[in-house]
Design a protein around this motif. Structure first.
Motif, PDB file in Angstrom:
ATOM      1  N   MET A 186      14.813  40.765 -29.382  1.00  0.00           N
ATOM      2  CA  MET A 186      15.869  39.867 -29.861  1.00  0.00           C
ATOM      3  C   MET A 186      16.217  38.926 -28.715  1.00  0.00           C
ATOM      4  SD  MET A 186      18.223  38.752 -32.012  1.00  0.00           S
ATOM      5  CE  MET A 186      18.485  39.923 -33.348  1.00  0.00           C
ATOM      6  N   ILE A 187      16.250  37.626 -28.992  1.00  0.00           N
ATOM      7  CA  ILE A 187      16.650  36.676 -27.946  1.00  0.00           C
ATOM      8  C   ILE A 187      17.888  35.895 -28.381  1.00  0.00           C
ATOM      9  CG2 ILE A 187      14.377  36.348 -26.877  1.00  0.00           C
ATOM     10  CD1 ILE A 187      14.005  33.826 -28.586  1.00  0.00           C
ATOM     11  N   ARG A 188      18.633  35.431 -27.392  1.00  0.00           N
ATOM     12  CA  ARG A 188      19.643  34.413 -27.656  1.00  0.00           C
ATOM     13  C   ARG A 188      18.994  33.067 -27.332  1.00  0.00           C
ATOM     14  NH1 ARG A 188      24.971  32.215 -24.364  1.00  0.00           N
ATOM     15  NH2 ARG A 188      25.609  30.859 -26.070  1.00  0.00           N
ATOM     16  N   HIS A 189      19.366  32.030 -28.078  1.00  0.00           N
ATOM     17  CA  HIS A 189      18.789  30.707 -27.803  1.00  0.00           C
ATOM     18  C   HIS A 189      19.090  30.281 -26.361  1.00  0.00           C
ATOM     19  CE1 HIS A 189      22.733  28.889 -27.804  1.00  0.00           C
ATOM     20  NE2 HIS A 189      22.996  29.553 -28.910  1.00  0.00           N
ATOM     21  N   GLY A 190      18.327  29.324 -25.882  1.00  0.00           N
ATOM     22  CA  GLY A 190      18.502  28.839 -24.512  1.00  0.00           C
ATOM     23  C   GLY A 190      19.656  27.862 -24.391  1.00  0.00           C
ATOM     24  N   ASP A 191      19.739  27.270 -23.214  1.00  0.00           N
ATOM     25  CA  ASP A 191      20.794  26.306 -22.891  1.00  0.00           C
ATOM     26  C   ASP A 191      20.898  25.231 -23.970  1.00  0.00           C
ATOM     27  OD1 ASP A 191      22.505  25.053 -20.562  1.00  0.00           O
ATOM     28  OD2 ASP A 191      21.211  23.440 -21.255  1.00  0.00           O
ATOM     29  N   ARG A 192      22.126  24.938 -24.377  1.00  0.00           N
ATOM     30  CA  ARG A 192      22.332  23.962 -25.445  1.00  0.00           C
ATOM     31  C   ARG A 192      23.440  22.992 -25.081  1.00  0.00           C
ATOM     32  NH1 ARG A 192      27.248  25.232 -26.865  1.00  0.00           N
ATOM     33  NH2 ARG A 192      27.907  27.300 -27.536  1.00  0.00           N
ATOM     34  N   PHE A 193      23.467  21.872 -25.807  1.00  0.00           N
ATOM     35  CA  PHE A 193      24.552  20.914 -25.676  1.00  0.00           C
ATOM     36  C   PHE A 193      25.808  21.531 -26.310  1.00  0.00           C
ATOM     37  CE2 PHE A 193      26.674  16.777 -26.480  1.00  0.00           C
ATOM     38  CZ  PHE A 193      26.517  16.223 -25.215  1.00  0.00           C
ATOM     39  N   ALA A 235      13.024  38.115 -32.888  1.00  0.00           N
ATOM     40  CA  ALA A 235      14.170  37.615 -33.644  1.00  0.00           C
ATOM     41  C   ALA A 235      14.936  36.670 -32.726  1.00  0.00           C
ATOM     42  CB  ALA A 235      15.069  38.777 -34.075  1.00  0.00           C
ATOM     43  N   SER A 236      15.209  35.458 -33.231  1.00  0.00           N
ATOM     44  CA  SER A 236      15.854  34.451 -32.381  1.00  0.00           C
ATOM     45  C   SER A 236      17.250  34.158 -32.908  1.00  0.00           C
ATOM     46  CB  SER A 236      14.987  33.187 -32.362  1.00  0.00           C
ATOM     47  OG  SER A 236      15.566  32.220 -31.522  1.00  0.00           O
ATOM     48  N   GLY A 237      18.262  34.568 -32.162  1.00  0.00           N
ATOM     49  CA  GLY A 237      19.633  34.477 -32.643  1.00  0.00           C
ATOM     50  C   GLY A 237      20.588  33.856 -31.633  1.00  0.00           C
ATOM     51  N   HIS A 238      21.831  34.263 -31.755  1.00  0.00           N
ATOM     52  CA  HIS A 238      22.951  33.634 -31.045  1.00  0.00           C
ATOM     53  C   HIS A 238      23.692  34.667 -30.190  1.00  0.00           C
ATOM     54  CE1 HIS A 238      22.779  30.055 -33.798  1.00  0.00           C
ATOM     55  NE2 HIS A 238      22.221  30.957 -34.584  1.00  0.00           N
ATOM     56  N   ASP A 239      24.687  34.199 -29.437  1.00  0.00           N
ATOM     57  CA  ASP A 239      25.552  35.154 -28.726  1.00  0.00           C
ATOM     58  C   ASP A 239      26.205  36.129 -29.708  1.00  0.00           C
ATOM     59  OD1 ASP A 239      27.177  33.227 -29.862  1.00  0.00           O
ATOM     60  OD2 ASP A 239      28.457  32.933 -28.104  1.00  0.00           O
ATOM     61  N   VAL A 240      26.600  35.624 -30.876  1.00  0.00           N
ATOM     62  CA  VAL A 240      27.242  36.502 -31.861  1.00  0.00           C
ATOM     63  C   VAL A 240      26.253  37.442 -32.543  1.00  0.00           C
ATOM     64  CG1 VAL A 240      29.238  35.027 -32.300  1.00  0.00           C
ATOM     65  CG2 VAL A 240      27.132  34.700 -33.639  1.00  0.00           C
ATOM     66  N   THR A 241      24.973  37.283 -32.280  1.00  0.00           N
ATOM     67  CA  THR A 241      23.972  38.244 -32.725  1.00  0.00           C
ATOM     68  C   THR A 241      23.797  39.315 -31.653  1.00  0.00           C
ATOM     69  OG1 THR A 241      22.780  36.324 -33.614  1.00  0.00           O
ATOM     70  CG2 THR A 241      21.662  38.465 -33.704  1.00  0.00           C
ATOM     71  N   MET A 242      23.670  38.849 -30.420  1.00  0.00           N
ATOM     72  CA  MET A 242      23.339  39.739 -29.306  1.00  0.00           C
ATOM     73  C   MET A 242      24.514  40.639 -28.919  1.00  0.00           C
ATOM     74  SD  MET A 242      20.710  40.258 -27.330  1.00  0.00           S
ATOM     75  CE  MET A 242      19.675  38.930 -26.684  1.00  0.00           C
ATOM     76  N   ALA A 243      25.718  40.058 -28.883  1.00  0.00           N
ATOM     77  CA  ALA A 243      26.868  40.828 -28.387  1.00  0.00           C
ATOM     78  C   ALA A 243      27.117  42.104 -29.213  1.00  0.00           C
ATOM     79  CB  ALA A 243      28.121  39.947 -28.309  1.00  0.00           C
ATOM     80  N   PRO A 244      27.088  42.041 -30.551  1.00  0.00           N
ATOM     81  CA  PRO A 244      27.281  43.288 -31.306  1.00  0.00           C
ATOM     82  C   PRO A 244      26.159  44.302 -31.094  1.00  0.00           C
ATOM     83  CG  PRO A 244      27.505  41.379 -32.756  1.00  0.00           C
ATOM     84  CD  PRO A 244      27.023  40.876 -31.441  1.00  0.00           C
ATOM     85  N   LEU A 245      24.929  43.817 -30.909  1.00  0.00           N
ATOM     86  CA  LEU A 245      23.828  44.747 -30.656  1.00  0.00           C
ATOM     87  C   LEU A 245      24.078  45.522 -29.368  1.00  0.00           C
ATOM     88  CD1 LEU A 245      20.620  42.690 -31.510  1.00  0.00           C
ATOM     89  CD2 LEU A 245      21.361  44.829 -32.569  1.00  0.00           C
ATOM     90  N   LEU A 246      24.463  44.798 -28.325  1.00  0.00           N
ATOM     91  CA  LEU A 246      24.711  45.461 -27.038  1.00  0.00           C
ATOM     92  C   LEU A 246      25.838  46.472 -27.180  1.00  0.00           C
ATOM     93  CD1 LEU A 246      24.503  42.347 -24.682  1.00  0.00           C
ATOM     94  CD2 LEU A 246      22.793  44.162 -24.916  1.00  0.00           C
ATOM     95  N   SER A 247      26.908  46.046 -27.850  1.00  0.00           N
ATOM     96  CA  SER A 247      28.058  46.934 -27.991  1.00  0.00           C
ATOM     97  C   SER A 247      27.692  48.172 -28.802  1.00  0.00           C
ATOM     98  CB  SER A 247      29.202  46.162 -28.646  1.00  0.00           C
ATOM     99  OG  SER A 247      30.296  47.007 -28.881  1.00  0.00           O
TER     100      SER A 247
END
Ligand code: NAG
Ligand code: NAG
Ligand code: NAG
Ligand code: NAG
Length: 499
Positions: free
Chosen positions: A85-92, A382-394
């Motif tokens: 699972m990844i979070r997207h890279g640097d964004r505007f 799977a390519s997601g967002h901070d709101v995808t990754m944070a719950p997985l970690l928790s």
């Protein structure tokens, strides 16, 4: 293998001469380094919080060499599958600060501009052939490359592309070069790629994939769309999850409004820009300031002509303002962990993704025991967002890993232990003992956090097994993870009354 292996993370690193290095040169370097910083995120004595140092990590500058423990195992173990699972890279930024100029960032990719990567030019030309791929739902109509001379809202930047080319390239060394996870003639069923319907997650996934499988054959690629940022597929209906989130949001609101330094800072910033405090707060200024910070751009100044508050000419937001907001965000993270409300939300939010991951790993493990094998995705992205990754970690009990940085990566590896003698093996298989020889590793940004997870924290570290049994993960996902919400299944947990 020594019995001391599992005593702690440090022991593993010291004994890593027994492990298979991804890259012998990098190994030397990280060995030397690792003694000093075994695990900067989780294991060092907690130094005084430094919101600015922390923010540098969040930026994930692509000029640093990628290190990681992916693909390391005792020598006689066999890698069967990897799920990422990844979070997207640097964004505007997604928000703009009222009465200021947006950060001047060029989102047209060019290998002539820094940061660059040796694969960038071929990535750009390869994406032009994307019409040959299979695109689920609305994905086919999204741009496959960022391409605006002034970045649009939320657009992936060149930095973001390079971050994921690097991630993919790093995992190619770890898994393809070292372990032959996918061979040159990989079949479409061996690769699973899914993303949310945003261009930044799609493009991040493609950059990662190009780093992992340079010049991959488009005709073998299908990209699936997840409609929810939680990757919950057809199991998104979960009323209790929303209740826990509301409780957490109320806690967060109380914490924020009780922080008088933060409130004073918003007032000062609003005055500087000549806008109402309420309006400034609603514009979520930290999002835009993070972009300035990560790109080394000066913080924005007021572009107002005359305003009610008549700000000074050239009045600018400052590093002090930014530091206060980041300090409050760190405090909030700490309080969030202690309050435990987010964890309840997270368990329900992360279950569907973890459940699919568990199902896939189990099928692959089982399939590897029959000579036929299986058509499961041995590599899933799977390519997601901070709101995808944070719950997985928790949900996994890894909350101390902190807020997911740009281009963060979470990796599940499935390993098969050394085979017993052929005769024993057959009878073990009959008795269903095959599972006992299957192991899982969990890595976050290259750090092996397997023994920090809720399902392997108590694994007997003196046991002869140097890795965490897959069975621990399976029973965690299917039942044990619901303990904290007093339930034994997802259905039950989702539909119980939350006061
Ligand atoms: C990497 O880039 C960042 C931001 O541009 C800079 O502060 C840092 O010094 C650079 N590090 C190296 C090792 O070049
Ligand atoms: C980027 O957009 C311009 C037009 O704005 C177009 O000419 C160019 O081909 C695009 N580049 C890519 C790589 O899509
Ligand atoms: C979890 O996976 C199992 C198969 O392993 C499936 O039967 C079940 O419906 C899944 N549950 C959810 C909530 O996705
Ligand atoms: C679970 O049950 C215990 C004991 O009855 C209770 O104190 C706790 O609040 C419950 N937790 C949740 C999330 O409902």
């Amino acid at each position: 293998m020594s019995v001391a292996v599992r005593i702690n993370q440090l022991t593993v690193i010291l004994l890593s001469v027994h492990l298979i290095p991804t890259n012998p040169v990098a190994e030397q370097r990280s060995l030397g380094k690792s003694r000093k910083r075994v695990n900067p995120v989780l294991h060092t004595d907690v130094p005084a919080p430094d919101p600015i140092r922390d923010t540098h990590q969040y930026c994930n500058y692509p000029n640093l060499t990628e290190h990681g423990w992916e693909g390391h195992s005792p020598a006689d173990y066999r890698l069967l599958s990897v799920q990422v699972m990844i979070r997207h890279g640097d964004r505007f930024p997604l928000y703009s600060i009222p009465k200021t100029k947006k950060p001047a960032i060029d989102c047209v990719l060019s290998d002539k501009r820094k940061p660059s990567h040796h694969l960038l030019a071929s990535f750009i030309s390869h994406m032009a052939l994307g019409g040959r791929g299979q695109w689920d739902a609305s994905l086919g109509s999204l741009p496959r490359l960022p391409n605006h001379s002034t970045c649009e809202i939320g657009e992936l930047t060149q930095t973001g592309v390079v971050q994921h080319l690097k991630n993919g390239d790093h995992l190619r060394q770890a898994y393809i070069k070292r372990h032959n996870l996918l061979t040159a003639d990989w079949s479409p069923g061996q690769l699973w790629v899914e993303t949310t319907g945003k261009s930044r997650t799609l493009q991040s996934g493609l950059a990662f994939l190009f780093g992992f499988l340079p010049r991959f054959d488009w005709s073998r690629l299908t990209v699936r769309q997840q409609w929810s940022t939680l990757f919950c597929g057809s199991s998104c209906n979960c009323p209790a999850r929303n209740r826990y989130l509301e409780q957490e949001q109320r806690r967060q609101y109380r914490q924020r409004t009780a922080d008088t330094e933060l409130e004073r800072t918003y007032v000062a910033m609003a005055k500087t820009l000549g806008v109402a405090t309420k309006i400034l707060r609603a514009a979520n200024p930290v999002d835009a300031l993070l972009c300035h910070f990560c790109h080394g751009l000066p913080f924005p100044c007021s572009s107002a002509q005359t305003t009610l508050n008549a700000p000074d000419e050239g009045a600018c937001l400052t590093l002090q303002h930014f530091t206060v907001i980041r300090r409050q965000q760190k405090d909030d993270e700490l309080e969030r962990r202690e309050a435990g409300l987010y964890r309840r939300y997270a368990v329900l939010a992360a279950h569907p993704y973890l459940n699919r991951t568990a199902m896939r790993l189990e099928r692959i493990a089982r399939g590897s025991q029959t000579r036929k094998g299986t058509e499961e995705a041995v590599f899933a992205l799977a390519s997601g967002h901070d709101v995808t990754m944070a719950p997985l970690l928790s949900a996994l009990g890894l909350e101390r890993a902190g807020f997911p940085k740009f281009a963060a990566r979470l990796v599940f590896e499935l390993w098969n232990g050394p085979e017993a003698k052929d005769k024993e093996r057959k009878s073990d298989r009959k008795r269903g003992k095959w599972l006992e020889n299957m192991f899982i590793r969990v890595l976050y940004n290259g750090e092996d956090l397997t023994f920090d997870t809720a399902f392997c924290r108590d694994h007997n570290r003196h046991s002869a097994q140097p890795l965490c049994p897959l069975g621990n993960f399976l029973s965690f996902v299917r039942k044990d993870m619901f303990n904290i919400v007093n339930a034994t299944s997802y259905q039950q947990a989702c539909h119980q009354i939350v006061l």
